[in-house]
Structures are given as C-alpha cells and as structure tokens.
Design a protein around this motif. Structure first.
Motif, PDB file in Angstrom:
ATOM      1  N   ASP A  97     -19.282   7.230  69.405  1.00 32.47           N
ATOM      2  CA  ASP A  97     -19.304   6.930  70.834  1.00 32.47           C
ATOM      3  C   ASP A  97     -18.145   7.680  71.469  1.00 32.47           C
ATOM      4  OD1 ASP A  97     -19.484   5.959  73.393  1.00 32.47           O
ATOM      5  OD2 ASP A  97     -19.488   3.845  72.834  1.00 32.47           O
ATOM      6  N   ALA A  98     -18.477   8.701  72.264  1.00 35.66           N
ATOM      7  CA  ALA A  98     -17.479   9.557  72.899  1.00 35.66           C
ATOM      8  C   ALA A  98     -17.096   8.966  74.254  1.00 35.66           C
ATOM      9  CB  ALA A  98     -18.041  10.970  73.069  1.00 35.66           C
ATOM     10  N   GLY A  99     -15.931   8.334  74.301  1.00 36.55           N
ATOM     11  CA  GLY A  99     -15.531   7.569  75.474  1.00 36.55           C
ATOM     12  C   GLY A  99     -15.952   6.127  75.283  1.00 36.55           C
TER      13      GLY A  99
ATOM     14  N   ASP B  45     -11.721   7.267  72.261  1.00 33.51           N
ATOM     15  CA  ASP B  45     -11.365   7.152  73.675  1.00 33.51           C
ATOM     16  C   ASP B  45      -9.961   7.693  73.869  1.00 33.51           C
ATOM     17  OD1 ASP B  45     -12.737   5.335  76.118  1.00 33.51           O
ATOM     18  OD2 ASP B  45     -10.610   5.784  76.390  1.00 33.51           O
TER      19      ASP B  45
ATOM     20  N   ASN C  30     -12.508  13.840  74.153  1.00 29.67           N
ATOM     21  CA  ASN C  30     -13.816  14.470  73.938  1.00 29.67           C
ATOM     22  C   ASN C  30     -13.702  15.986  73.855  1.00 29.67           C
ATOM     23  OD1 ASN C  30     -14.946  11.950  74.016  1.00 29.67           O
ATOM     24  ND2 ASN C  30     -16.076  12.253  75.919  1.00 29.67           N
TER      25      ASN C  30
ATOM     26  N   CYS D  97     -22.710   9.201  74.729  1.00 25.61           N
ATOM     27  CA  CYS D  97     -21.774   9.490  75.820  1.00 25.61           C
ATOM     28  C   CYS D  97     -22.257   8.691  77.024  1.00 25.61           C
ATOM     29  CB  CYS D  97     -21.726  10.987  76.128  1.00 25.61           C
ATOM     30  SG  CYS D  97     -20.475  11.439  77.366  1.00 25.61           S
TER      31      CYS D  97
ATOM     32  N   GLY E   9     -19.440   8.663  80.456  1.00 25.60           N
ATOM     33  CA  GLY E   9     -18.198   9.337  80.116  1.00 25.60           C
ATOM     34  C   GLY E   9     -18.182  10.773  80.583  1.00 25.60           C
TER      35      GLY E   9
ATOM     36  N   PRO F 136     -18.875  14.329  79.274  1.00 25.10           N
ATOM     37  CA  PRO F 136     -19.467  15.075  78.161  1.00 25.10           C
ATOM     38  C   PRO F 136     -18.804  16.434  77.953  1.00 25.10           C
ATOM     39  CG  PRO F 136     -20.906  15.182  80.079  1.00 25.10           C
ATOM     40  CD  PRO F 136     -19.805  14.224  80.425  1.00 25.10           C
TER      41      PRO F 136
ATOM     42  N   PHE G 117     -19.844  18.200  71.190  1.00 21.33           N
ATOM     43  CA  PHE G 117     -20.953  17.404  70.660  1.00 21.33           C
ATOM     44  C   PHE G 117     -21.816  18.263  69.733  1.00 21.33           C
ATOM     45  CE2 PHE G 117     -20.948  14.709  74.812  1.00 21.33           C
ATOM     46  CZ  PHE G 117     -19.728  14.172  74.454  1.00 21.33           C
TER      47      PHE G 117
ATOM     48  N   GLN H 282     -27.104  10.264  76.412  1.00 18.05           N
ATOM     49  CA  GLN H 282     -26.154  10.331  77.525  1.00 18.05           C
ATOM     50  C   GLN H 282     -26.610   9.414  78.651  1.00 18.05           C
ATOM     51  OE1 GLN H 282     -25.346  14.305  78.828  1.00 18.05           O
ATOM     52  NE2 GLN H 282     -24.243  13.676  80.662  1.00 18.05           N
TER      53      GLN H 282
END
Length: 285
Positions: free
Chosen positions: A98-100, A125, A148, A163, A166, A168, A173, A185
């Motif tokens: 999980d990005a963010g 994060d 990220n 994402c 957040g 991107p 990615f 997303q």
C-alpha cells in the motif's frame, strides 16, 4: 487470516537487498537502519526529506484513524478488498504494498477479508506518525517510513500495489511489480464530497478530465465507481473528514469556519477505482 510481513526490502541509499539483523536491517555495503520499538523501520534518508517532518501530522493521522475506524468508508474498503482478492494469486503468499498507507486501515481490512489466504504485506507512508499508528494496530504487516518516489522494495517482487487517494509514482510501481502484477488506484470522482466543498469554497471549479492516462508499461483492466450517500452525524465527524483531505489547506479560514458551524452534514462519496496491469517485463522496459 494468514498475514506475514513482506521482507524483500531494498536499501534506500544503494538499492541493494536489506537483511534483518537483530533490531536492524542492513545491506552488504554497510548501511544500517534501526527497527523502532513499535516494530516499524524508517527508510527515508534525511537527504531525501523536503521538510523536517514530512507527510500528515500527528493530529491529521488521529483524525483519519477516528474517521476510518468509525466505518464511514467501509464500502470503499470492501470494494478495494474484493478487487484485490480477485487478482491476487491463490497459491503461495501473495505480496501486497500500500503506497501511502496512512494508519493502515485498508491493509487491515484486506487482511481480514483474505480469510485463510496467505498475504505478505507492506505499508509505506512518508509520515512517521501514520506509520507509527499503523504499527501499533497491526504487527503482522511490514510498516515502513519511506516515499513513493523511492520505494525501498526490490524489483519485480510484488503482486499488487494499492495507491488509494495517494500520490502515484508509476515508474516506481512498474519497477517493484512483477510482470502481470496489478495496480489498484483510487481517485476522487467529480461529485466526491460535493456538499462539503460547496460550504467551504465560494464556487466550485468545473470538474476536469477524470480519465487517468494509462501509464507506460501498463494496460487498463477496468474501472469501478463507488458512490453512496454518507451521513456525518456531528461536528467531530465533519472536522475529522475535513482534516484528512487536501481541502483543509486549500479552503479559506472563512470557509473552514462555515464547516465548523455545521451540526451534521449529508455528503456524497464518489470514488473511482482503476485497475492497471504491468504488461512489459522490467528488464525489457
């Protein structure tokens, strides 16, 4: 639920693999990163910080945690988890980033929804306060302070990247996903929180083009709209929602005062979830 911490971490300074050693993570070049008492690891080098304390503040994280744990966005989490479980491989431990990740709500929800399926999970994060809150609530996920723009993850090591509202960084990615891996997303739709925005802004700007361009190396698999009315029953829930959006900084003080005067509020939730698949092997890209 079978959830394990994701371990294919990369050194944020040289990109080499990190290995755990007692209460640190080390690379072969001697770079070492301590594991915090709460279990998370800080992989955001000082030279890559734009501010002393980047990301959401302690107060913003607390507001987000109260709002999400109250279940207001449960329908979004349900849909994200359903989509994720449809695309993750059924054999072995599927790897998810999980990005963010904020305080970890969506990863916790996914872990609960997974049942007996094995997941290797990592939440990243840039806010140390968000990662700290996440680590306190879930010890079975790898929580990392990082950006990220420089994910501390080895190439081609993930099945899925989330994402959700957040920032991107598609090149990152692409790098960390396996060929055939997917990105989910979430972005705000044109009517998202319209009623709140009508209160805090003198006028609403016309919606722009909501179509996300397909990133290089990916193909668009589909789009899902999550739309529902939401009742905010009191001033605290309104304030918490506002604190977890960029509108807190964009609105004027007069607009924020108008929102603070409301005893309750009915808003529209309008979220667009898009799924992308990595289509080109990284070594050929």
């Amino acid at each position: 639920m079978t959830t394990i911490p994701f371990d294919a971490l990369a050194c944020p300074l040289d990109g080499g693999p990190l290995a755990p050693s007692d209460k640190t993570w080390c690379c072969e070049n001697g770079h070492s990163f301590d594991v915090a008492r709460q279990g998370y690891v800080h992989l955001l080098p000082v030279q890559k910080k734009r501010t002393l304390d980047p990301g959401d503040s302690k107060e913003m994280v607390a507001a987000r945690q109260r709002f999400l744990n109250a279940g207001f966005y449960r329908r979004i989490a349900d849909t994200v988890s359903d989509l994720a479980l449809q695309v993750l491989p059924g054999e072995g431990a599927a790897s998810v980033l999980d990005a963010g990740s904020g305080e970890g709500y969506y990863l916790r929800h996914l872990a609960d929804a997974a049942g007996d399926r094995a997941l290797a999970m990592i939440g990243v994060d840039i806010s140390k306060w968000a990662v700290l809150a996440a680590a306190k609530q879930n010890k079975q996920t790898r929580w990392v302070v990082a950006s990220n723009a420089n994910l501390p993850v080895m190439p081609n090591s993930l099945d899925l990247v989330l994402c959700l509202f957040g920032f991107p960084v598609y090149s990152e990615f692409f790098r960390v996903l396996r060929s055939g891996g997917q990105l989910i997303q979430a972005n705000a739709g044109a009517d998202h929180l319209r009623e709140l925005r009508e209160i805090i802004y003198p006028e609403l700007k016309p919606p722009g083009d909501s179509a996300t361009a397909v990133p290089d190396g990916f193909r668009l698999l589909g789009s899902t709209v999550v739309r529902f009315p939401l009742s905010l029953p009191d001033r605290d829930s309104i304030a918490d929602l506002l604190a977890m959006t960029p509108h807190l900084y964009r609105a004027s003080s007069a607009g924020l005062e108008k929102a603070a005067e409301r005893e309750s509020l009915e808003v529209t939730v309008d979220v667009v979830l898009k799924r992308f698949e990595k289509t080109v092997a990284a070594e050929n890209y």
